[in-house]
Design a protein around this motif. Structure first.
Motif, short mmCIF file in Angstrom:
data_model
loop_
_atom_site.label_atom_id
_atom_site.label_comp_id
_atom_site.label_asym_id
_atom_site.label_seq_id
_atom_site.Cartn_x
_atom_site.Cartn_y
_atom_site.Cartn_z
N UNK A 527 0.84 -1.08 0.11
CA UNK A 527 -0.18 -0.17 -0.15
C UNK A 527 0.83 1.25 0.07
N UNK A 528 0.98 2.06 -1.20
CA UNK A 528 1.87 3.08 -1.39
C UNK A 528 1.57 4.20 -0.62
N UNK A 529 0.14 4.15 -0.14
CA UNK A 529 -0.41 5.53 0.60
C UNK A 529 0.32 5.76 2.02
N UNK A 530 1.01 4.28 2.44
CA UNK A 530 1.61 4.44 3.86
C UNK A 530 2.85 5.40 3.48
N UNK A 531 3.39 5.88 2.33
CA UNK A 531 4.50 6.69 2.20
C UNK A 531 3.89 8.07 2.68
N UNK A 532 2.63 8.43 2.22
CA UNK A 532 2.20 9.65 2.45
C UNK A 532 1.87 9.85 3.92
N UNK A 533 1.55 8.71 4.47
CA UNK A 533 1.16 8.93 6.20
C UNK A 533 2.60 9.41 6.67
N UNK A 534 3.77 8.58 6.27
CA UNK A 534 5.14 9.19 6.97
C UNK A 534 5.31 10.75 6.54
N UNK A 535 4.82 11.22 5.30
CA UNK A 535 5.12 12.42 4.75
C UNK A 535 4.50 13.68 5.44
N UNK A 536 3.12 13.01 5.85
CA UNK A 536 2.21 13.92 6.62
C UNK A 536 2.50 14.36 7.89
N UNK A 537 3.12 13.16 8.82
CA UNK A 537 3.81 13.24 9.99
C UNK A 537 5.05 14.14 10.03
N UNK A 538 5.74 13.91 8.82
CA UNK A 538 7.01 14.62 8.52
C UNK A 538 7.05 16.27 8.37
N UNK A 539 6.05 16.36 7.56
CA UNK A 539 6.09 17.77 7.00
C UNK A 539 4.96 18.60 7.82
N UNK A 540 4.25 17.98 8.55
CA UNK A 540 3.13 18.81 9.46
C UNK A 540 3.49 18.83 10.82
N UNK A 541 4.79 18.39 11.35
CA UNK A 541 5.10 18.34 12.63
C UNK A 541 5.47 19.80 12.72
N UNK A 566 10.68 17.77 -2.53
CA UNK A 566 11.15 16.92 -1.30
C UNK A 566 10.78 15.45 -1.81
N UNK A 567 9.44 15.35 -2.18
CA UNK A 567 9.04 14.10 -2.22
C UNK A 567 9.69 13.20 -3.45
N UNK A 568 10.51 13.86 -4.46
CA UNK A 568 11.12 13.25 -5.54
C UNK A 568 12.70 13.26 -5.24
N UNK A 569 13.04 14.08 -4.47
CA UNK A 569 14.75 14.38 -4.28
C UNK A 569 15.52 12.93 -3.70
N UNK A 570 16.58 12.88 -4.28
CA UNK A 570 17.57 12.11 -3.90
C UNK A 570 18.30 12.27 -2.62
N UNK A 571 17.92 13.28 -1.98
CA UNK A 571 18.42 13.86 -0.74
C UNK A 571 17.61 12.91 0.30
N UNK A 572 16.41 12.80 0.12
CA UNK A 572 15.55 11.73 1.10
C UNK A 572 16.02 10.30 1.11
N UNK A 573 15.82 9.52 2.03
CA UNK A 573 16.03 8.18 2.38
C UNK A 573 14.66 7.60 2.18
N UNK A 574 13.92 7.62 1.06
CA UNK A 574 12.47 7.19 1.24
C UNK A 574 12.26 5.70 1.14
N UNK A 589 9.89 9.73 11.14
CA UNK A 589 9.78 10.89 10.29
C UNK A 589 10.98 11.21 9.72
N UNK A 590 10.90 11.90 8.55
CA UNK A 590 12.11 12.46 7.94
C UNK A 590 12.56 13.50 8.82
N UNK A 591 14.05 13.46 9.05
CA UNK A 591 14.78 14.57 9.78
C UNK A 591 14.74 15.99 9.09
N UNK A 592 14.93 16.97 9.63
CA UNK A 592 14.87 18.30 9.35
C UNK A 592 15.92 18.48 8.11
N UNK A 593 17.08 17.82 8.35
CA UNK A 593 18.37 18.29 7.15
C UNK A 593 17.78 17.53 6.02
#
Length: 807
Positions: A527-541, A566-574, A589-593
């Motif tokens: 279920x790919x929607x899991x990824x957006x659950x992580x994104x929501x928690x990361x960018x809305x905290x 952010x969602x497509x960048x190679x800088x994040x460990x998706x 959650x994705x770290x600030x950096x």
């Protein structure tokens, strides 16, 4: 800044004063006022903060310096004497020996000696003495006075000398290193940047491992064009609450109101009301009314286009249906900067008629035939009366008539719309008038749109930015029409992001993918929607959410663009995020950096301002170390004012403080323009001679947070000029060590050392230029160094702890 051609008339006026005989008996003060002061201020164009007049000096010889001029890193001493003082007469010789028979004796020798003594006490670069008629100057060096030659100019005797004086000493030219022609300075360093020492400075990381799998969610949830076509999706993602903040507690600053006073009176559109004022206006509008032009005014990113589409497809759908109203939406984005507004608008109106408008038919039987009924009737009575009985041939003539108008477009559109608007309400909506930020195009579009809609008796709604309205509000084109104004505030930023991410999650619900992670292993994601659950928690905290909110200055369009990066960048460990989530680490959650680098750098490995989503406030790009930090200091000054409730600051007030660094008003304006373009500061009065500016949320965030963070400062450091060659070599060496070091702990320690060297370089610059009580308040680099050093120390401690734990 005026060039010499523009200044010639001013110089002639000063010249007339200079040749008056009575000046020969006037005092130094009067000469200075009548001649020298005017040349410095009006011809050489130094402003208040760049001129110090007669300050006390200390050292070998105490006394008064008539002027200290500051421009870039240069100090120029000007010793002024009265016009009658015994100075050399005009001569063909443009250079004379300092200790020779002409300059080495008499009043000029005394003036030179006095000025040079002053100059050495304050480490000046140029010594100049003048009686208004003769201008004698030379660089201050350690060479023997016996080997120094001074240059002489007689601007009121020789017009070429006047131009030479301007070319060498005008403030803009000094900033552009004109004094190199008379000093022994080394070549000016214009591009000593660490980014240029890297072999792979333009390396692209590419997309992260999951980006391609989530693109449907990104395309349909984040890109507004897709939302605007679907009423159901638009209703789902539309935000009905405004952004309402007057004082930001995080940044401790007062915010200027979104709605400028110059917009008043303008009713505010209430997003949450089912029947707002625009709804009420449409409700009472009839096809017989002579309606004013309606302006929907809002800032960039306030959601004007979204609101208009929501109004059409959701909020007022039933009202428009009940009134059988034609809502003709024309998007000027498609015209292009070189387009013809009249032609484009007429073609758009014609295209609407060609659509299959089922509820409001615009076909031949319903509209075209009736619109041409009078002409057809006239033909049957007139020249083609004999053909009336021959239906086929008569219809051919009707087709010829209509076809002739149709090919010309304008006669056809005018005829049909005049008939249509006599029977039904027609509303022409003109959007994105100012998308291209071209003043002439804006005037032409508004003029054509309003005149066309008036001539065909249609109601008109024009969507424009607040800055566009203010710029044109006194223009004759605007004054030619009765205007009804509505104001729209930006929507709640976090609610926009939240709704879009929830919709993206909905789109990907139940979609599976095989995702390859870095070690070559493939993991099954059911279920790919899991990824957006992580994104929501990361960018809305709290922490990460404020980064997006403030960096975009609460502009939802900019914020969504950052999220897309952010969602497509190679800088994040998706892949790591997905794997951890699947394995039960639900709080990941994705770290600030990662959020910073993903959003700001996108797919680029290294920061360059020209391709990044954040500006470098440690580099003003003026080719001078003394002016390197002017962006930072303008922001610092405006931020300090906003903290005490004085948000809006006049340009002259900014100039009076910042020019003391030695920067011209033109360069100040140039930097202000850059800060405005990047939304760090804003003005509602740029059309005025002395506009006021205020720092935005974004600018406040740079000063209060970003500049104090390791990830930002280390990123922009690579694209910052290092004017000290020794420091540059040291930083280059440390950068190379970092690139080749594979041990994480050692690498972090070298990064810390490099940062300290960089910030200490900036501290030296800061201490040299912020050297009076008023400027002292702008100092900030030492504090930045303390905070970032602590952040590095914490990072090193964490690595050491992990290393110890793994042993």
């Amino acid at each position: 800044m005026k060039d010499w051609g523009e200044l010639s008339e001013t110089f002639e006026k000063i010249h007339k004063k200079a040749i008056l005989k009575e000046l020969n008996n006037e005092s130094e003060a009067q000469t200075r006022f009548d001649i020298i002061d005017r040349v410095i201020r009006e011809i050489l164009q130094y402003v208040h903060g760049q001129i110090s007049v007669e300050p006390h000096t200390e050292g070998v010889r105490n006394g008064f310096i008539d002027y200290i001029l500051l421009a870039s890193e240069y100090k120029i001493i000007v010793e002024a004497k009265k016009i009658g003082a015994s100075f050399p007469s005009p001569t063909r010789r443009k250079k004379l020996k300092l200790t020779g028979t002409i300059l080495g004796q008499g009043e000029i020798s005394e003036a030179i000696s006095q000025a040079e003594s002053y100059a050495r006490n304050i480490d000046a670069d140029i010594v100049m003495v003048t009686n208004g008629e003769c201008w004698c100057y030379y660089p201050l060096t350690t060479s023997s006075r016996n080997s120094i030659y001074a240059s002489l100019l007689f601007p009121f005797e020789n017009f070429d000398d006047a131009e030479t004086l301007y070319n060498i000493f005008s403030v803009n030219n000094v900033e552009n290193h004109s004094l190199k022609s008379i000093t022994t300075d080394n070549d000016v360093i214009l591009n000593n940047k660490l980014i240029d020492t890297l072999n792979n400075s333009d390396y692209r990381l590419g997309r992260n491992n999951i980006a391609d799998h989530i693109m449907p969610g990104i395309d349909y949830a984040l890109l507004s064009d897709n939302l605007l076509r679907n009423s159901e999706v638009l209703n789902r993602c539309y935000v009905s609450t405004d952004s309402r903040v007057k004082f930001d507690t995080t940044l401790q600053m007062h915010l200027s109101q979104y709605k400028p006073n110059l917009i008043l009176p303008a009713k505010k559109v209430k997003r949450g009301n089912s029947k707002d004022d625009l709804f009420k206006q449409i409700d009472i509008t009839t096809n017989t009314n002579s309606n004013p032009v309606t302006l929907l005014i809002g800032s960039v990113g306030s959601g004007k286009s979204t609101y208009l589409k929501y109004f059409e497809l959701v909020k007022s759908k039933e009202l428009l249906k009940e009134k059988k109203a034609h809502w003709i939406y024309i998007d000027l984005e498609e015209i292009g900067i070189d387009g013809n507004p009249r032609e484009f608008i007429y073609n758009s109106l014609n295209n609407y008629l060609l659509k299959d408008n089922k509820e409001n038919p615009t076909d031949y039987e319903s509209l075209i035939g009736p619109a041409y009924a009078k002409e057809i009737e006239a033909l049957s009575r007139g020249p083609y009366a004999m053909l009336k009985k021959n239906k086929e041939k008569f219809e051919e003539k009707i087709i010829e008539l209509i076809d002739s108008d149709y090919k010309k477009v304008e006669p056809y559109v005018n005829k049909v719309y005049k008939y249509l608007s006599s029977k039904q309400l027609c509303v022409i909506v003109i959007d994105n008038v100012d998308l291209f930020e071209n003043e002439e195009l804006e005037k032409r579009v508004f003029s054509e749109a309003t005149s066309i809609s008036k001539s065909i008796k249609c109601s008109t709604i024009v969507s424009i930015r607040d800055t566009t309205f203010i710029k044109h509000k006194n223009n004759s084109i605007f004054n030619a029409y009765e205007l009804k104004k509505f104001w729209i505030n930006p929507p709640s930023f976090r609610e926009v992001l939240s709704k879009r991410l929830i919709y993206a999650q909905h789109l990907l619900k139940g979609k599976s993918a095989d995702v390859e992670i870095n070690n070559g292993i493939t993991i099954k994601v059911d279920d790919l929607s899991l990824f957006f659950s992580i994104v929501q928690k990361s960018v809305l905290n709290e922490n990460n959410g404020k980064f997006l909110e403030y960096l975009s200055d609460r502009n939802p369009r900019k914020g969504l663009h950052l999220i897309q990066n952010f969602l497509t960048s190679g800088h994040i460990q998706a892949d790591k995020a997905i794997r951890n989530y699947i394995e039960g680490e639900a709080n990941f959650t994705f770290p600030y950096h990662e959020l910073f680098k993903g959003s700001v750098l996108g797919q680029w490995k290294y920061y360059k301002e020209t391709r990044a989503e954040a500006i470098n406030i440690f580099e003003s790009n003026l080719g001078s170390s003394s002016l390197q930090l002017v962006r930072l200091y303008i922001l610092q000054f405006l931020h300090s004012r906003s903290k005490i409730g004085l948000s809006e600051v006049l340009l002259t007030d900014i100039r009076d403080v910042i020019s003391q660094i030695g920067i011209s008003i033109d360069s100040i304006k140039s930097i202000i323009k850059t800060l405005v373009n990047h939304s760090l500061i804003h003005s509602n009065e740029e059309h005025l001679e002395d506009p006021s500016y205020y720092i935005t949320l974004s600018g406040g965030y740079y000063i209060a947070f970003l500049s104090n963070l390791m990830v930002y400062t280390e990123s922009v450091m690579l694209d910052t000029n290092i004017y000290d060659n020794d420091k540059f070599e040291e930083l280059t060496d440390l950068t190379n060590q970092i690139e080749y070091e594979r041990d994480i702990l050692e690498r972090m320690k070298i990064r810390k050392n490099r940062m300290i060297v960089f910030l200490e370089y900036l501290i030296i610059i800061e201490n040299n230029i912020l050297n009076n009580p008023e400027l002292e308040k702008l100092k900030s680099i030492t504090q930045i160094k303390e905070k970032i050093t602590k952040e590095f120390d914490k990072a090193i401690s964490r690595i050491e702890y992990r290393n110890k734990k793994s042993c």
